[in-house]
Design an enzyme around this catalytic site. Structure first.
Site, PDB file in Angstrom:
ATOM      1  N   ARG A  82      -6.454  -9.150  46.049  1.00 14.07           N
ATOM      2  CA  ARG A  82      -6.752  -7.891  45.360  1.00 14.07           C
ATOM      3  C   ARG A  82      -8.006  -8.090  44.538  1.00 14.07           C
ATOM      4  O   ARG A  82      -8.040  -8.894  43.628  1.00 14.07           O
ATOM      5  CB  ARG A  82      -5.603  -7.495  44.432  1.00 14.07           C
ATOM      6  CG  ARG A  82      -5.976  -6.486  43.352  1.00 14.07           C
ATOM      7  CD  ARG A  82      -5.726  -5.098  43.768  1.00 14.07           C
ATOM      8  NE  ARG A  82      -6.199  -4.109  42.804  1.00 14.07           N
ATOM      9  CZ  ARG A  82      -5.409  -3.278  42.136  1.00 14.07           C
ATOM     10  NH1 ARG A  82      -4.113  -3.372  42.294  1.00 14.07           N
ATOM     11  NH2 ARG A  82      -5.888  -2.357  41.341  1.00 14.07           N
ATOM     12  N   ARG A  91      -7.207  -0.569  47.770  1.00 16.61           N
ATOM     13  CA  ARG A  91      -6.813  -1.937  47.355  1.00 16.61           C
ATOM     14  C   ARG A  91      -5.859  -2.547  48.384  1.00 16.61           C
ATOM     15  O   ARG A  91      -5.096  -1.842  49.049  1.00 16.61           O
ATOM     16  CB  ARG A  91      -6.169  -1.922  45.966  1.00 16.61           C
ATOM     17  CG  ARG A  91      -4.810  -1.267  45.838  1.00 16.61           C
ATOM     18  CD  ARG A  91      -4.853   0.222  45.868  1.00 16.61           C
ATOM     19  NE  ARG A  91      -5.830   0.779  44.962  1.00 16.61           N
ATOM     20  CZ  ARG A  91      -5.597   1.017  43.679  1.00 16.61           C
ATOM     21  NH1 ARG A  91      -4.420   0.750  43.169  1.00 16.61           N
ATOM     22  NH2 ARG A  91      -6.524   1.538  42.916  1.00 16.61           N
ATOM     23  N   ASP A  94      -1.143  -3.160  45.258  1.00 16.57           N
ATOM     24  CA  ASP A  94      -0.945  -2.646  43.910  1.00 16.57           C
ATOM     25  C   ASP A  94       0.533  -2.823  43.586  1.00 16.57           C
ATOM     26  O   ASP A  94       1.374  -2.384  44.390  1.00 16.57           O
ATOM     27  CB  ASP A  94      -1.276  -1.151  43.941  1.00 16.57           C
ATOM     28  CG  ASP A  94      -1.797  -0.641  42.626  1.00 16.57           C
ATOM     29  OD1 ASP A  94      -2.042  -1.446  41.718  1.00 16.57           O
ATOM     30  OD2 ASP A  94      -1.966   0.590  42.519  1.00 16.57           O
ATOM     31  N   ASP A  96       3.181  -2.054  40.551  1.00 20.60           N
ATOM     32  CA  ASP A  96       3.329  -1.407  39.241  1.00 20.60           C
ATOM     33  C   ASP A  96       4.773  -1.507  38.763  1.00 20.60           C
ATOM     34  O   ASP A  96       5.708  -1.278  39.549  1.00 20.60           O
ATOM     35  CB  ASP A  96       2.993   0.097  39.347  1.00 20.60           C
ATOM     36  CG  ASP A  96       1.506   0.349  39.583  1.00 20.60           C
ATOM     37  OD1 ASP A  96       0.682  -0.389  39.017  1.00 20.60           O
ATOM     38  OD2 ASP A  96       1.183   1.271  40.356  1.00 20.60           O
TER      39      ASP A  96
HETATM   40  C1  LIG Z   1      -5.835   6.038  44.181  1.00 25.38           C
HETATM   41  C2  LIG Z   1      -4.368   6.359  43.945  1.00 25.38           C
HETATM   42  C3  LIG Z   1      -4.181   7.227  42.712  1.00 25.38           C
HETATM   43  N1  LIG Z   1      -3.853   7.109  45.079  1.00 25.38           N
HETATM   44  C4  LIG Z   1      -2.740   6.749  45.757  1.00 25.38           C
HETATM   45  N2  LIG Z   1      -2.286   7.545  46.766  1.00 25.38           N
HETATM   46  C5  LIG Z   1      -1.185   7.198  47.442  1.00 25.38           C
HETATM   47  N3  LIG Z   1      -0.715   8.008  48.427  1.00 25.38           N
HETATM   48  N4  LIG Z   1      -0.491   6.051  47.145  1.00 25.38           N
HETATM   49  C6  LIG Z   1      -0.910   5.213  46.175  1.00 25.38           C
HETATM   50  O1  LIG Z   1      -0.257   4.168  45.938  1.00 25.38           O
HETATM   51  C7  LIG Z   1      -2.070   5.552  45.432  1.00 25.38           C
HETATM   52  N5  LIG Z   1      -2.548   4.762  44.436  1.00 25.38           N
HETATM   53  C8  LIG Z   1      -3.615   5.097  43.728  1.00 25.38           C
HETATM   54  O2  LIG Z   1      -4.048   4.303  42.752  1.00 25.38           O
END
Ligand SMILES: CC1(C)Nc2nc(N)[nH]c(=O)c2N=C1O
Length: 159
Positions: A82, A91, A94, A96
């Site tokens: 990443r 990315r 991610d 979270d």
């Molecule tokens: C760019 C942004 C807001 N858009 C996303 N859009 C989707 N569909 N899924 C994500 O995990 C995601 N993550 C983000 O960080």
């Protein structure tokens, strides 16, 4: 032991494989048990101009403190290449922290519940798949958030 819910997302470098690899790492975290994992869901990026995302949610039972869990998640992200270029850019991975027990955390590095989760179908639907009866720390049932967030545009991948 706290029940934590982790949002996983990827839209680069074989997203489904990125998530599978991340789940294997989550299962290896110290003082932590990977309890359940949702299906994978594919959807367009909330911010246009990026590849479609693959998302999932995992449930962990952990004795790690919230910030220690955050450090561990960030190490997994970095381990999978990443690069943190632009804040909302594409990315490889991610991770979270969506929820951490019933805790409400508001620190520079960490806000729990995740501030955007109630608006994101790609979080709410996988979360509901593994924790349908969940109540958020403010008392609101997950079902209420789900009712206000259309499924449209989300595609559940069957194994
Ligand atoms: C760019 C942004 C807001 N858009 C996303 N859009 C989707 N569909 N899924 C994500 O995990 C995601 N993550 C983000 O960080």
């Amino acid at each position: 032991m706290e029940r934590a819910y982790i949002g996983l997302g990827s839209n680069l470098a074989e997203p489904a494989e990125q998530l599978r690899q991340a789940l294997a790492s989550l299962a290896q975290l110290p003082a932590t048990r990977l309890v359940s994992v949702s299906s994978l869901y594919v959807s367009d990026s909330l911010l246009p101009g990026q590849p479609r995302y693959t998302n999932a949610v995992a449930a962990l039972d952990t004795d790690l403190q919230a910030l220690a869990l955050l450090d561990a998640l960030q190490a997994i992200e970095l381990g999978q290449g990443r690069e943190r270029h632009e804040r909302w850019g594409p990315r490889t991975l991610d991770l979270d922290i969506l929820l951490f027990g019933n805790r409400q955390i508001d620190e520079p590095r960490l806000r729990v519940p995740h501030s955007q989760m109630h608006l994101r179908a790609f979080v709410l639907y996988p979360l509901a798949e593994i924790a349908a009866d969940l109540q958020l720390p403010d008392g609101s049932p997950l079902s209420t958030l789900l009712a206000a967030c259309p499924f449209e545009g989300l595609e559940r991948l069957t194994p």
